[in-house]
Design a protein around this motif. Structure first.
Motif, PDB file in Angstrom:
ATOM      1  N   SER A 108       4.535  -3.145  15.731  1.00  0.00           N
ATOM      2  CA  SER A 108       4.595  -3.588  17.225  1.00  0.00           C
ATOM      3  C   SER A 108       5.909  -3.276  17.898  1.00  0.00           C
ATOM      4  N   CYS A 109       6.907  -2.951  16.960  1.00  0.00           N
ATOM      5  CA  CYS A 109       8.426  -2.626  17.345  1.00  0.00           C
ATOM      6  C   CYS A 109       8.699  -1.236  17.544  1.00  0.00           C
ATOM      7  N   ASP A 110       9.513  -0.865  18.505  1.00  0.00           N
ATOM      8  CA  ASP A 110       9.893   0.444  18.827  1.00  0.00           C
ATOM      9  C   ASP A 110      10.925   1.054  18.120  1.00  0.00           C
ATOM     10  N   TYR A 111      11.837   0.087  17.454  1.00  0.00           N
ATOM     11  CA  TYR A 111      12.949   0.529  16.980  1.00  0.00           C
ATOM     12  C   TYR A 111      13.013  -0.394  15.470  1.00  0.00           C
ATOM     13  N   PHE A 112      13.938   0.106  14.409  1.00  0.00           N
ATOM     14  CA  PHE A 112      14.106  -0.413  13.209  1.00  0.00           C
ATOM     15  C   PHE A 112      15.456  -0.218  12.853  1.00  0.00           C
ATOM     16  N   VAL A 113      16.201  -1.470  12.522  1.00  0.00           N
ATOM     17  CA  VAL A 113      17.615  -1.302  12.017  1.00  0.00           C
ATOM     18  C   VAL A 113      17.647  -1.633  10.628  1.00  0.00           C
ATOM     19  N   ILE A 114      18.440  -0.781   9.943  1.00  0.00           N
ATOM     20  CA  ILE A 114      18.814  -1.101   8.524  1.00  0.00           C
ATOM     21  C   ILE A 114      19.967  -0.497   7.914  1.00  0.00           C
ATOM     22  N   GLU A 115      20.862  -1.154   7.322  1.00  0.00           N
ATOM     23  CA  GLU A 115      22.081  -0.516   6.662  1.00  0.00           C
ATOM     24  C   GLU A 115      22.882   0.066   7.763  1.00  0.00           C
ATOM     25  N   GLY A 116      22.814  -0.683   8.941  1.00  0.00           N
ATOM     26  CA  GLY A 116      23.732  -0.193   9.929  1.00  0.00           C
ATOM     27  C   GLY A 116      23.446   1.020  10.948  1.00  0.00           C
ATOM     28  N   GLU A 161      14.188   5.131  15.444  1.00  0.00           N
ATOM     29  CA  GLU A 161      13.151   5.048  16.620  1.00  0.00           C
ATOM     30  C   GLU A 161      11.834   5.147  15.685  1.00  0.00           C
ATOM     31  N   VAL A 162      10.800   4.258  16.084  1.00  0.00           N
ATOM     32  CA  VAL A 162       9.385   4.624  15.528  1.00  0.00           C
ATOM     33  C   VAL A 162       8.732   5.498  16.392  1.00  0.00           C
ATOM     34  N   THR A 163       8.042   6.458  15.408  1.00  0.00           N
ATOM     35  CA  THR A 163       7.454   7.710  16.260  1.00  0.00           C
ATOM     36  C   THR A 163       6.129   7.405  15.940  1.00  0.00           C
ATOM     37  N   SER A 164       5.478   6.853  15.061  1.00  0.00           N
ATOM     38  CA  SER A 164       4.130   6.625  14.790  1.00  0.00           C
ATOM     39  C   SER A 164       3.882   5.585  13.709  1.00  0.00           C
ATOM     40  N   THR A 165       2.507   5.187  13.710  1.00  0.00           N
ATOM     41  CA  THR A 165       2.294   4.190  12.430  1.00  0.00           C
ATOM     42  C   THR A 165       0.911   4.769  11.946  1.00  0.00           C
ATOM     43  N   ALA A 166       0.543   4.500  10.618  1.00  0.00           N
ATOM     44  CA  ALA A 166      -0.574   5.011   9.923  1.00  0.00           C
ATOM     45  C   ALA A 166      -1.034   3.944   8.952  1.00  0.00           C
ATOM     46  N   LEU A 167      -2.440   4.031   8.848  1.00  0.00           N
ATOM     47  CA  LEU A 167      -2.843   3.227   7.897  1.00  0.00           C
ATOM     48  C   LEU A 167      -3.510   4.108   6.535  1.00  0.00           C
ATOM     49  N   GLU A 168      -2.974   3.876   5.603  1.00  0.00           N
ATOM     50  CA  GLU A 168      -3.493   4.720   4.430  1.00  0.00           C
ATOM     51  C   GLU A 168      -4.438   3.957   3.260  1.00  0.00           C
ATOM     52  N   GLN A 169      -4.962   4.650   2.463  1.00  0.00           N
ATOM     53  CA  GLN A 169      -5.909   3.975   1.528  1.00  0.00           C
ATOM     54  C   GLN A 169      -5.275   2.372   1.057  1.00  0.00           C
ATOM     55  N   ASP A 170      -4.014   2.413   0.898  1.00  0.00           N
ATOM     56  CA  ASP A 170      -3.429   1.056   0.252  1.00  0.00           C
ATOM     57  C   ASP A 170      -2.320   0.627   0.846  1.00  0.00           C
ATOM     58  N   ARG A 171      -1.729   1.296   2.001  1.00  0.00           N
ATOM     59  CA  ARG A 171      -0.546   0.625   2.806  1.00  0.00           C
ATOM     60  C   ARG A 171      -0.613   1.153   4.316  1.00  0.00           C
ATOM     61  N   PHE A 172       0.108   0.317   4.928  1.00  0.00           N
ATOM     62  CA  PHE A 172       0.459   0.667   6.310  1.00  0.00           C
ATOM     63  C   PHE A 172       1.779   1.545   6.289  1.00  0.00           C
ATOM     64  N   VAL A 173       1.918   2.465   6.936  1.00  0.00           N
ATOM     65  CA  VAL A 173       2.890   3.504   6.987  1.00  0.00           C
ATOM     66  C   VAL A 173       3.798   3.251   8.490  1.00  0.00           C
ATOM     67  N   ILE A 174       5.111   3.104   8.718  1.00  0.00           N
ATOM     68  CA  ILE A 174       5.609   3.232   9.892  1.00  0.00           C
ATOM     69  C   ILE A 174       6.638   4.476   9.916  1.00  0.00           C
ATOM     70  N   TYR A 175       6.545   5.395  10.680  1.00  0.00           N
ATOM     71  CA  TYR A 175       7.327   6.694  10.573  1.00  0.00           C
ATOM     72  C   TYR A 175       8.646   6.548  11.652  1.00  0.00           C
ATOM     73  N   LEU A 176       9.537   7.072  11.013  1.00  0.00           N
ATOM     74  CA  LEU A 176      11.023   6.824  11.879  1.00  0.00           C
ATOM     75  C   LEU A 176      11.590   8.165  12.248  1.00  0.00           C
ATOM     76  N   ASN A 177      12.492   8.185  13.332  1.00  0.00           N
ATOM     77  CA  ASN A 177      13.408   9.241  13.275  1.00  0.00           C
ATOM     78  C   ASN A 177      14.761   8.735  13.643  1.00  0.00           C
ATOM     79  N   PRO A 178      15.926   9.075  13.012  1.00  0.00           N
ATOM     80  CA  PRO A 178      17.258   8.587  13.202  1.00  0.00           C
ATOM     81  C   PRO A 178      17.527   8.475  14.705  1.00  0.00           C
ATOM     82  N   GLU A 186       5.352   0.363   4.189  1.00  0.00           N
ATOM     83  CA  GLU A 186       6.372   1.597   4.027  1.00  0.00           C
ATOM     84  C   GLU A 186       7.177   2.005   5.225  1.00  0.00           C
ATOM     85  N   TYR A 187       8.276   2.172   5.330  1.00  0.00           N
ATOM     86  CA  TYR A 187       9.007   2.925   6.294  1.00  0.00           C
ATOM     87  C   TYR A 187       9.480   4.432   5.670  1.00  0.00           C
TER      88      TYR A 187
END
Length: 146
Positions: free
Chosen positions: A35-43, A47-64, A6-7
């Motif tokens: 392992s990526c520093d950036y994510f592009v979606i819908e134009g 920027e990736v700020t951090s990642t997490a491992l939750e009980q049932d998923r991986f999470v990638i946190y983003l700032n525009p 999940e982003y």
């Protein structure tokens, strides 16, 4: 092994809203994306700020990232692989080459490397992105002179 990715926006005031969600991904694809520093979606570029491992998923946190824009002239519809671009600050980084990859293990081995030898020269990784709009990994590098 978790297979959900999940982003989320890094926005604590709005309870970190999810903006994109994948179910049943190959774990190695999740690791490539983490392992990526950036994510592009819908134009838009994030920027990736951090990642997490939750009980049932991986999470990638983003700032525009309002200063960055996707490349309008970039090639579309490529097979699994990595677009290598020579890093240029404040302008479009030119595409140097495209490396087709057999699987995400091969993608990860390049994305996760600090230094790569390409065409007999050494290059240093500056950053990497997952361009979801074009479904391609992009690796920004600069020549080391070695």
């Amino acid at each position: 092994m978790h297979r959900i990715l999940e982003y989320r926006l890094n926005d604590p005031l709005n309870d970190f809203p999810a903006i994109y969600h994948f179910k049943d991904l190959d774990p190695m694809q999740i690791f490539c994306r983490r392992s990526c520093d950036y994510f592009v979606i819908e134009g838009s570029v994030y920027e990736v700020t951090s990642t997490a491992l939750e009980q049932d998923r991986f999470v990638i946190y983003l700032n525009p990232d309002k200063e960055e824009q996707p490349f309008p002239s970039a090639v579309q519809d490529r097979p699994l692989g990595i677009e290598i671009r020579l890093y240029e600050e404040y302008k479009e980084s030119p595409e140097f080459m495209y490396i087709s990859c057999f699987d995400h293990v091969e993608v990860f081995s390049r994305l996760d490397s600090t230094f790569l030898t390409i065409r007999g020269k050494e290059y240093e990784r500056i950053s990497a992105e997952m361009d979801q709009d074009r479904r391609v990994y992009v690796l920004y590098v600069k020549e080391t002179g070695e």
